[in-house]
Design a protein around this motif. Structure first.
Motif, PDB file in Angstrom:
ATOM      1  N   ILE A  36       0.843  -1.200   0.000  1.00  0.00           N
ATOM      2  CA  ILE A  36       0.000   0.000   0.000  1.00  0.00           C
ATOM      3  C   ILE A  36       0.876   1.246   0.000  1.00  0.00           C
ATOM      4  O   ILE A  36       0.614   2.202  -0.742  1.00  0.00           O
ATOM      5  N   ALA A  37       1.941   1.245   0.801  1.00  0.00           N
ATOM      6  CA  ALA A  37       2.860   2.382   0.838  1.00  0.00           C
ATOM      7  C   ALA A  37       3.458   2.630  -0.541  1.00  0.00           C
ATOM      8  O   ALA A  37       3.559   3.775  -0.987  1.00  0.00           O
ATOM      9  N   GLU A  38       3.852   1.554  -1.218  1.00  0.00           N
ATOM     10  CA  GLU A  38       4.408   1.699  -2.567  1.00  0.00           C
ATOM     11  C   GLU A  38       3.386   2.306  -3.521  1.00  0.00           C
ATOM     12  O   GLU A  38       3.717   3.140  -4.356  1.00  0.00           O
ATOM     13  N   ARG A  39       2.137   1.905  -3.383  1.00  0.00           N
ATOM     14  CA  ARG A  39       1.081   2.471  -4.227  1.00  0.00           C
ATOM     15  C   ARG A  39       0.921   3.969  -3.957  1.00  0.00           C
ATOM     16  O   ARG A  39       0.739   4.771  -4.873  1.00  0.00           O
ATOM     17  N   LEU A  50      -6.131   4.576  -4.410  1.00  0.00           N
ATOM     18  CA  LEU A  50      -6.511   3.255  -3.921  1.00  0.00           C
ATOM     19  C   LEU A  50      -7.813   2.724  -4.524  1.00  0.00           C
ATOM     20  O   LEU A  50      -8.143   1.553  -4.344  1.00  0.00           O
ATOM     21  N   ALA A  51      -8.531   3.575  -5.258  1.00  0.00           N
ATOM     22  CA  ALA A  51      -9.811   3.170  -5.839  1.00  0.00           C
ATOM     23  C   ALA A  51      -9.612   2.010  -6.815  1.00  0.00           C
ATOM     24  O   ALA A  51      -8.780   2.088  -7.724  1.00  0.00           O
ATOM     25  N   ASP A  52     -10.342   0.956  -6.604  1.00  0.00           N
ATOM     26  CA  ASP A  52     -10.328  -0.232  -7.471  1.00  0.00           C
ATOM     27  C   ASP A  52      -8.954  -0.894  -7.588  1.00  0.00           C
ATOM     28  O   ASP A  52      -8.732  -1.703  -8.486  1.00  0.00           O
ATOM     29  N   TRP A  53      -8.037  -0.561  -6.711  1.00  0.00           N
ATOM     30  CA  TRP A  53      -6.695  -1.158  -6.748  1.00  0.00           C
ATOM     31  C   TRP A  53      -6.686  -2.424  -5.898  1.00  0.00           C
ATOM     32  O   TRP A  53      -7.228  -2.456  -4.796  1.00  0.00           O
ATOM     33  N   LEU A  54      -6.077  -3.476  -6.431  1.00  0.00           N
ATOM     34  CA  LEU A  54      -6.006  -4.757  -5.727  1.00  0.00           C
ATOM     35  C   LEU A  54      -4.600  -4.925  -5.144  1.00  0.00           C
ATOM     36  O   LEU A  54      -3.635  -5.038  -5.904  1.00  0.00           O
ATOM     37  N   LEU A  73      -9.443  -8.338  -2.955  1.00  0.00           N
ATOM     38  CA  LEU A  73     -10.488  -7.337  -3.050  1.00  0.00           C
ATOM     39  C   LEU A  73      -9.856  -5.948  -2.994  1.00  0.00           C
ATOM     40  O   LEU A  73      -8.798  -5.776  -2.385  1.00  0.00           O
ATOM     41  N   PRO A  74     -10.507  -4.954  -3.595  1.00  0.00           N
ATOM     42  CA  PRO A  74      -9.944  -3.598  -3.542  1.00  0.00           C
ATOM     43  C   PRO A  74      -9.881  -3.058  -2.117  1.00  0.00           C
ATOM     44  O   PRO A  74     -10.681  -3.436  -1.255  1.00  0.00           O
ATOM     45  N   VAL A  75      -8.931  -2.183  -1.892  1.00  0.00           N
ATOM     46  CA  VAL A  75      -8.822  -1.465  -0.619  1.00  0.00           C
ATOM     47  C   VAL A  75     -10.055  -0.576  -0.492  1.00  0.00           C
ATOM     48  O   VAL A  75     -10.465   0.066  -1.464  1.00  0.00           O
ATOM     49  N   GLN A  76     -10.644  -0.550   0.683  1.00  0.00           N
ATOM     50  CA  GLN A  76     -11.822   0.286   0.907  1.00  0.00           C
ATOM     51  C   GLN A  76     -11.456   1.471   1.793  1.00  0.00           C
ATOM     52  O   GLN A  76     -10.894   1.281   2.882  1.00  0.00           O
ATOM     53  N   VAL A  77     -11.794   2.664   1.345  1.00  0.00           N
ATOM     54  CA  VAL A  77     -11.669   3.846   2.182  1.00  0.00           C
ATOM     55  C   VAL A  77     -12.937   3.912   3.019  1.00  0.00           C
ATOM     56  O   VAL A  77     -14.044   3.963   2.487  1.00  0.00           O
TER      57      VAL A  77
END
Length: 133
Positions: A5-8, A92-96, A102-106
């Motif tokens: 996630i940090a890399e994203r 993070l939208a729609d990113w796996l 599953l995608p990350v949810q805010v």
């Protein structure tokens, strides 16, 4: 998982069509930011729980927090905070984070004006990541 996630989040730069360059200062530990005058983004895990809605106990929920700090001395500190929150959500939208995941949810976005008297405006973005162990 947090490292991925940090890399994203490091992709958040204006030359990649984002509003801010907060991706240039992503850390997994708050102490890695140089001082209160610097923009910074910190990612931390809050909890890992078993996903009760899935059978056999193989699924997990990772709750994480992304916190950005913006020096309150900036004329546009609050506007920049909102831009950072939008950039995080867009990144993070729609990113796996994992194959077949599953995608990350805010979940929530909270804006704090000078938390605990610090000379910053803070943005806290709560995330939920569902994965199979």
């Amino acid at each position: 998982m947090l490292q991925r996630i940090a890399e994203r989040l490091t992709d958040i730069r204006t030359d990649r069509d984002y509003r801010t360059n907060i991706g240039s200062a992503v850390a997994l530990e708050p102490a890695q930011h140089p001082d209160d005058d610097a923009l910074g983004l910190t990612l931390a895990a809050l909890a890992i729980q078993r996903d009760a809605s899935k059978p056999h106990g193989q699924h997990r929920l990772l709750q994480a927090l992304v916190e950005a700090t913006v020096p309150a001395s900036l004329v546009d500190a609050h506007a920049r905070s909102h831009a950072i929150a939008a950039d995080i959500e867009d990144a993070l939208a729609d990113w796996l984070p994992l194959p077949n995941g599953l995608p990350v949810q805010v979940e929530d976005i909270v804006f704090l004006d000078r938390p605990e008297g610090l000379p910053v405006v803070a943005v806290q973005v709560a995330l939920t990541i569902r994965y199979r162990r």
